[in-house]
Enzyme design. Structure first.
Site, PDB file in Angstrom:
ATOM      1  N   GLY A  44       6.260 -27.143  30.607  1.00  0.00           N
ATOM      2  CA  GLY A  44       6.277 -28.572  30.924  1.00  0.00           C
ATOM      3  C   GLY A  44       6.584 -29.385  29.694  1.00  0.00           C
ATOM      4  O   GLY A  44       7.067 -28.854  28.690  1.00  0.00           O
ATOM      5  N   ASN A  45       6.321 -30.664  29.780  1.00  0.00           N
ATOM      6  CA  ASN A  45       6.579 -31.543  28.640  1.00  0.00           C
ATOM      7  C   ASN A  45       5.594 -32.691  28.667  1.00  0.00           C
ATOM      8  O   ASN A  45       4.782 -32.801  29.582  1.00  0.00           O
ATOM      9  CB  ASN A  45       8.024 -32.031  28.668  1.00  0.00           C
ATOM     10  CG  ASN A  45       8.307 -32.782  29.946  1.00  0.00           C
ATOM     11  OD1 ASN A  45       7.774 -33.854  30.164  1.00  0.00           O
ATOM     12  ND2 ASN A  45       9.105 -32.183  30.832  1.00  0.00           N
TER      13      ASN A  45
END
Ligand code: CTP
Length: 398
Positions: free
Chosen positions: A206-207
């Site tokens: 993810g980020n």
């Protein structure tokens, strides 16, 4: 209405100062948060204690009080509008001259928000060529100045100089801050947040995108009259921030694949796509039903996610597209190449070096457009950036 919440009420040294107490109460009833900044001489008419009691906030008149807060700057940066009521001939003259000899006049210089001035004085002072000339100058500089009402003054005199009715002031103020409705009839689609690509039941790729910038654009477009939909991946927003999205249709997704599918359905029926989501560039080639042991983590095969912007290009008719690029530099040449490669009309180059921007409420960078415009966005709120991006999009939407 009311994106404008924080309002400063400046009070000049005229007898009408007492009428501003009612103005303060009526503004509060309409949901505005008011900080009162009286001039020192106005305290002869209404004291600081009255303003503090009515506003429930500290009241100061000089820059020499609460110096640790740098009050003229801290107040200026959190305020959305200023009403000066009443404004005396002297106060108007000081503002025209650009003086900064008390907190209120410092604020006038430091603020970059709508300012409404409500003059009240003796008719002869109002009609005096000096006052009239000052009023003309200030109007030319973008200040909104009400005409005083006509009627009986404090003494037996009669003429133009009275403080207008509270309702008139509020009506004029709300006219002034009314958000533009220049997106009426336009359909705006905003992707926001960060996609998550599951590795196993506990881990994902993810980020750090919070979705805050996309939410700001969606709100701004809604407030300007657009019909807005969001494709929102994993919002990291407070309950209050989610509530502020009322009136916006939200399609929640988790992965890039889901966002892709939603885009394919929604994109054809939109006029403007704002692609603020941070899409994970890769995903595990296979999801593991069981938790992967740490020894095997280094061997997870990945596949590249499609570039969603590029892949919807073939569905494109007249849509305007805004892309975002999070970079750790201000390389405008590379950003322009990315804009062209992505087929976007507008790209916002977001400088995220030193951990800035992600999750923050502020931003800074450059807007570049297919018209060749390069607009530097100095450190500002994501709301302000949203308005700037919408202005650019509108000029291309025609
Ligand atoms: N984007 C997209 N699909 C992806 C990745 C990104 O549509 N798979 C969109 C983002 O929503 C954003 C823009 O493309 O509007 C910028 O993406 P960015 O990550 O900066 O570009 P990349 O193509 O991934 O280039 P880089 O190699 O520089 O990261």
């Amino acid at each position: 209405m009311a994106k404008v919440r924080e309002v400063i009420l400046g009070v000049g040294g005229g007898i009408a100062a007492y009428k501003s107490c009612d103005l303060l109460r009526r503004l509060q009833e309409r949901g505005y948060q008011i900080t009162v900044v009286p001039t020192p001489s106005s305290l002869n008419f209404v004291g600081a204690a009255t303003w503090e009691a009515l506003s429930h906030r500290p009241v100061t008149t000089q820059v020499w009080e609460r110096v640790d807060e740098v009050r003229h700057i801290s107040l200026a940066s959190k305020s959305d509008a200023l009403i000066i009521a009443p404004a005396t001939a002297d106060l108007i003259a000081r503002i025209t001259a650009g003086r900064a000899d008390d907190l209120l006049t410092n604020l006038v210089l430091a603020l970059n928000v709508p300012i409404l001035i409500v003059p009240a004085m003796h008719p002869q002072m109002w009609q005096d060529p000096a006052t009239q000339e000052n009023v003309k100058t200030l109007r030319a500089r973008g200040f909104t100045i009400l005409e005083p009402a006509i009627g009986r003054l404090t003494g037996d005199d009669f003429g133009q100089g009275r403080f207008p009715e509270t309702q008139t002031i509020i009506t004029e103020f709300e006219k002034l801050i009314e958000v533009k409705k220049d997106f009426l009839g336009k359909r705006v689609l905003v992707t926001a947040g960060g996609t998550r690509e599951a590795i196993d039941p506990v881990r994902f790729i993810g980020n750090r995108s919070s979705g805050r910038q996309g939410a700001a654009v969606a709100r701004a477009a809604r407030d300007r009259g657009a019909q807005v939909k969001m494709i929102f991946a994993n919002p990291q927003l407070s309950d209050e921030e989610i509530e502020e999205l009322s009136g916006i249709e939200i399609l929640q997704v988790e992965t890039a694949t889901q966002m892709h599918a939603a885009l394919e359905i929604e994109f054809p029926a939109t006029d403007l796509l704002v692609m603020s989501a941070a899409v994970a560039d890769a995903r595990p080639s296979q999801y593991s039903e069981g938790k992967i042991k740490k020894g095997q983590l280094l061997d997870i095969p990945l596949v590249e996610n499609p570039d969603l912007l590029k892949s919807i290009a073939n569905l494109r008719q007249k849509q305007i597209v805004i892309a975002f690029a999070a970079e750790t530099n201000d390389d405008l040449v590379a950003a322009e190449a990315k804009r062209v490669a992505k087929g976007a009309n507008i790209l916002y180059l977001n400088n995220v070096s030193n951990g800035a921007i992600f999750g923050a409420v502020d931003t800074e960078g450059f807007i570049i457009t297919s018209n060749g415009a390069q607009i530097q966005v100095p450190h500002t709120s994501k709301d302000t950036l949203a308005e700037l991006l919408l202005d650019q999009a509108l000029s291309q939407l025609g």
